[in-house]
Scaffold this motif. Structure first.
Motif, PDB file in Angstrom:
ATOM      1  N   SER A 193      43.729  47.100  36.478  1.00  0.00           N
ATOM      2  CA  SER A 193      43.124  46.055  37.296  1.00  0.00           C
ATOM      3  C   SER A 193      42.571  44.904  36.458  1.00  0.00           C
ATOM      4  O   SER A 193      42.488  43.772  36.944  1.00  0.00           O
ATOM      5  N   VAL A 218      44.997  42.105  36.227  1.00  0.00           N
ATOM      6  CA  VAL A 218      45.429  41.568  37.511  1.00  0.00           C
ATOM      7  C   VAL A 218      44.415  40.530  38.000  1.00  0.00           C
ATOM      8  O   VAL A 218      43.222  40.616  37.694  1.00  0.00           O
ATOM      9  N   GLU A 222      41.722  38.630  40.194  1.00  0.00           N
ATOM     10  CA  GLU A 222      40.568  39.262  40.820  1.00  0.00           C
ATOM     11  C   GLU A 222      40.595  39.203  42.343  1.00  0.00           C
ATOM     12  O   GLU A 222      39.973  40.033  43.009  1.00  0.00           O
ATOM     13  N   ARG A 230      42.827  42.238  45.536  1.00  0.00           N
ATOM     14  CA  ARG A 230      43.480  43.251  44.701  1.00  0.00           C
ATOM     15  C   ARG A 230      44.196  44.330  45.501  1.00  0.00           C
ATOM     16  O   ARG A 230      45.253  44.801  45.104  1.00  0.00           O
ATOM     17  N   GLU A 231      43.614  44.749  46.622  1.00  0.00           N
ATOM     18  CA  GLU A 231      44.307  45.767  47.421  1.00  0.00           C
ATOM     19  C   GLU A 231      45.584  45.206  48.023  1.00  0.00           C
ATOM     20  O   GLU A 231      46.602  45.893  48.086  1.00  0.00           O
ATOM     21  N   ARG A 272      47.376  42.812  46.659  1.00  0.00           N
ATOM     22  CA  ARG A 272      48.289  42.716  45.525  1.00  0.00           C
ATOM     23  C   ARG A 272      48.915  44.085  45.222  1.00  0.00           C
ATOM     24  O   ARG A 272      50.116  44.189  44.972  1.00  0.00           O
ATOM     25  N   THR A 293      49.476  38.496  39.433  1.00  0.00           N
ATOM     26  CA  THR A 293      48.624  37.471  38.820  1.00  0.00           C
ATOM     27  C   THR A 293      48.750  36.077  39.446  1.00  0.00           C
ATOM     28  O   THR A 293      47.988  35.191  39.095  1.00  0.00           O
TER      29      THR A 293
END
Length: 208
Positions: free
Chosen positions: A149, A152, A154, A157-158, A160, A204
């Motif tokens: 993470s 990746v 910010e 995120r879930e 992504r 990203t």
């Protein structure tokens, strides 16, 4: 002659009846118990202690045979076609800007090595276990995506993570399960070049 009263094993007695901590039967018992517990409670709800208790062995046997809960889940329920620790180490081994390509190549080379049979087993596991879908999501978020993470973006995120999963799982379905050509027989390098940038954007890039 009287029969001794049963009691807790002392230093010299070693094991309870039926336990063979060093044997392959213990490993098989853990796999069977894990399938039940993960199916009932999902990945997050299942504990090493509960699985060991169901199998009738000490919790230390999980680490002895599988190294931890995530690897046991991968083998018992999902039969993931990769080992978790080496995969995470590989994904973290290069620049964040090339993470998508590393991820695509890692999955493809692992799956290709066994002709896609392990991926097909994964699909069957998800289809035949009531909670395997949510368990797979938990596993992916916690033990794979969660451990990269910091590489990746910010935000979201879930989202992504699930977008990456859709790309990776969709690729596996088309290549190994339904065999859509020409993707099914395409070379790994070409697929990494085509798919890697999509995964990288999910990891990203901007999502809007």
């Amino acid at each position: 002659m009287s029969t001794p009263t049963a009691g807790p094993p002392g230093p010299g007695t070693g094991r309870r009846r039926g336990r063979r901590p060093g044997g392959a039967d213990t490993r098989a018992a853990l796999l069977a118990a894990a399938r039940e517990v993960f199916a009932e409670q999902g990945y997050s709800g299942a504990t090493v202690r509960a699985i060991a208790r169901r199998a009738g062995v000490d919790a230390a046997m999980v680490n002895h045979w599988f190294g931890g809960k995530e690897t046991l889940f991968a083998e018992a329920v999902l039969r993931l076609p990769f080992e978790v620790e080496p995969l995470v180490a590989h994904l973290r081994s290069g620049p964040a800007g090339q993470l998508g390509a590393r991820m695509a190549r890692a999955f493809l080379t692992s799956w290709d090595a066994e002709g896609g049979t392990r991926f097909t087993a994964l699909v069957r596991s998800v289809a035949t276990h009531a909670d395997a879908g949510s368990s797979l999501r938990d596993f992916f978020l916690e033990n794979l995506f969660g451990r990269i993470s910091d590489l990746v973006a910010e935000d979201g995120r879930e989202l992504r993570a699930t977008l990456v999963a859709s790309q990776v799982m969709g690729l596996g379905m088309v290549r190994y399960v339904v065999h859509f050509e020409p993707l099914a027989s395409a070379g790994v390098d070409g697929l990494v070049a085509a798919v890697g940038p999509n995964i990288q954007r999910y990891l990203t890039g901007r999502l809007d």
